[in-house]
Design a protein around this motif. Sequence first.
Motif, PDB file in Angstrom:
ATOM      1  N   ILE A   1       0.924  -1.312   0.001  1.00 63.14           N
ATOM      2  CA  ILE A   1       0.005  -0.068   0.115  1.00 63.14           C
ATOM      3  C   ILE A   1       0.901   1.389  -0.038  1.00 63.14           C
ATOM      4  N   ARG A   2       1.997   1.111   0.716  1.00 60.29           N
ATOM      5  CA  ARG A   2       2.893   2.287   0.604  1.00 60.29           C
ATOM      6  C   ARG A   2       3.372   2.462  -0.769  1.00 60.29           C
ATOM      7  N   ASP A   3       3.712   1.346  -1.404  1.00 64.52           N
ATOM      8  CA  ASP A   3       4.255   1.418  -2.717  1.00 64.52           C
ATOM      9  C   ASP A   3       3.060   1.923  -3.627  1.00 64.52           C
ATOM     10  N   ALA A   4       1.874   1.592  -3.458  1.00 62.94           N
ATOM     11  CA  ALA A   4       0.975   1.993  -4.345  1.00 62.94           C
ATOM     12  C   ALA A   4       0.637   3.634  -4.216  1.00 62.94           C
ATOM     13  N   ALA A   5       0.852   4.058  -2.988  1.00 59.20           N
ATOM     14  CA  ALA A   5       0.867   5.373  -2.525  1.00 59.20           C
ATOM     15  C   ALA A   5       1.956   6.398  -3.066  1.00 59.20           C
ATOM     16  N   MET A   6       2.850   5.693  -3.822  1.00 53.72           N
ATOM     17  CA  MET A   6       3.960   6.338  -4.463  1.00 53.72           C
ATOM     18  C   MET A   6       3.991   6.461  -6.100  1.00 53.72           C
ATOM     19  N   GLN A   7       2.795   5.754  -6.571  1.00 53.15           N
ATOM     20  CA  GLN A   7       2.756   5.507  -8.089  1.00 53.15           C
ATOM     21  C   GLN A   7       2.064   6.782  -8.808  1.00 53.15           C
TER      22      GLN A   7
END
Lengths: 357, 357
Positions: free
Chosen positions: A262-268
């Motif tokens: 989710i943290r990665d998704a929030a960097m997309q």
Amino acid sequence: MGADSAESLMESAPVVAVDANGADLGPAEVAAAANAAAEQGVRVLLFGPAAQLPPLAPGVRLVDAPESVAKSADPVRAVREHPNASIVAAARAVAGGQAQALVCAGGTGAALAAGLFNIKRARGIHRPALALPLPIPGCPAPVTLLDVGANAHARPEHLVQFAFMGAAFAQAVLGIEQPRVGLLSNGEEAERGGDIVVAAHAQLTAMLAERSDGPAPLRFVGNVEGTDVTDGAADVVVTDGLTGNVSLKLIEGVSSTVLSAIRDAAMQSARARVGGLLLRRSLRAFRASIDPESQGGAYLLGLRGLAVVPHGRFASPGFTAAILRARRGVDTDVVGRTHAALAAAGALRASPVRASR
Amino acid sequence: MGADSAESLMESAPVVAVDANGADLGPAEVAAAANAAAEQGVRVLLFGPAAQLPPLAPGVRLVDAPESVAKSADPVRAVREHPNASIVAAARAVAGGQAQALVCAGGTGAALAAGLFNIKRARGIHRPALALPLPIPGCPAPVTLLDVGANAHARPEHLVQFAFMGAAFAQAVLGIEQPRVGLLSNGEEAERGGDIVVAAHAQLTAMLAERSDGPAPLRFVGNVEGTDVTDGAADVVVTDGLTGNVSLKLIEGVSSTVLSAIRDAAMQSARARVGGLLLRRSLRAFRASIDPESQGGAYLLGLRGLAVVPHGRFASPGFTAAILRARRGVDTDVVGRTHAALAAAGALRASPVRASR
């Protein structure tokens, strides 16, 4: 000990024996935890290498025990052959009454061996089990999973004892009046789970049906599946140490992996990045609520005294939580209440004398 | 079949036998999936209640088989006693060569029994296993977990076969050249996991050490713990059907619980609500990427033909994915390659004739 006015009160408070060897971060980390626990009114008897430890708070008494078996490949043998090892000396302090509970990290095998050889198995107990109350998002109370790794395999009568031990624990420590207990299985039907789970299911059902006096100490909800653990279908989930340990570590691993994703998704995208920033505070609170370190570790049940086993990778706050957990376990008489519940349920192993009658 | 110009091409394409009974949502849901798969060029032989089915696409041929054993409490007996049940007739079609793969939901027990009695166990296989490639966020390829529930218990030689079967599968279907295989255990050390895992560890190590010809078909990474499954420490994770099924369902349950908790966290304040809205699209993509339904279900390995077992709760897209998965399994010759890999590794059970020499 400090010479303040609280001293006489302190003298009657329970003492927790703590093994300082066994933390991945070293003995000083455990000493810091002991200091923090002492500030919260817990008396600690700390076993570790005096030369490596920082100044200790009043309320923490040190026993110099530099020898460690924490990294041993054969913990049972190491515990047997090293009577002066810190974990063994700490367990002996509980056996001898200088302390009322043990806290030791550095491997379940060493904790189990030190506990069995010194604190001893409680009367009528087949085997101790490691019980862990797991915080589940959306559930009002933690779900207690046992065994999370004391013994890889279990026989049906072991699982039956774990059911009563876990229920007594959930009642004493978590305040759940008549805990719902499930057997972890690969299907909800009574015939699923293989010979051992099927036999445990039948034994538990029969024992509860035979009861005539008073309300049952637990409500058996039958087999539960992996998805049921996080659905709150049971307050206590019973399984062997292999499946329990794998389950525990999957729960930790999957939670952490999903949060990272989710943290990665929030960097997309720029849009998602702003969203992630706005959510950060709520997510941090959620992450803390499921952090195993904040819980303090697993309870080793089935000995004549209480032991709490934190994870070796915990930092000082995790060890402080473990010491507070041990203290609370003494205050609520987990050991006595668990044993009384097993006796009342007829779930204790008959002693050799009784068996020969 | 449609009379279009592609018909001659279609005639040589593999046929997937599909049991329409067994979906919680009913046979029409499976028929819709068959239609969707046919539109993607798969020939389907559909076994189900003709009276309950919608019009079928060209490429789907119906065999009227209204009898269902999907809800049976004793699936092995039900399969034995109902030769006209849709799942049995579908399995017979694979055995008889009218189809090259089977898709059936409605319970692992029924799928296993129908497969064993009709498609038959492949030569030298102790037991079939259910293998599931799990999408893990952050991992380039799925992690194949087996057995996820064909048999609750396993003996050491079963786990050893699962290791080679899983590796051959990961190579054939996922294109992983020399898959890293781990044994699921309650500790990384070779002596952890109980008698069965310890013996499997020793057998696998010995078999790989004895090899002299060519590169090994797999790289044995030893025991792996629950956290290692989502850390990508192994491409193939081997365990018995009880622990495997519990693991699979914990992964599904914990993922879903964490995502729900994050949705709840995003409702806690105006600030968090805006954050949640901005993140929604990224989270939806993530949720879809780990959705078990989009994967199509588990592969039943170790029979003379391929079977794919979707979950009964899947809707039509999940069944379509299962049919496409079965078709791909035929195209990549999962059955032949798995068996060849087991033979090359010396992991097939000696036949009675060979054993008596």
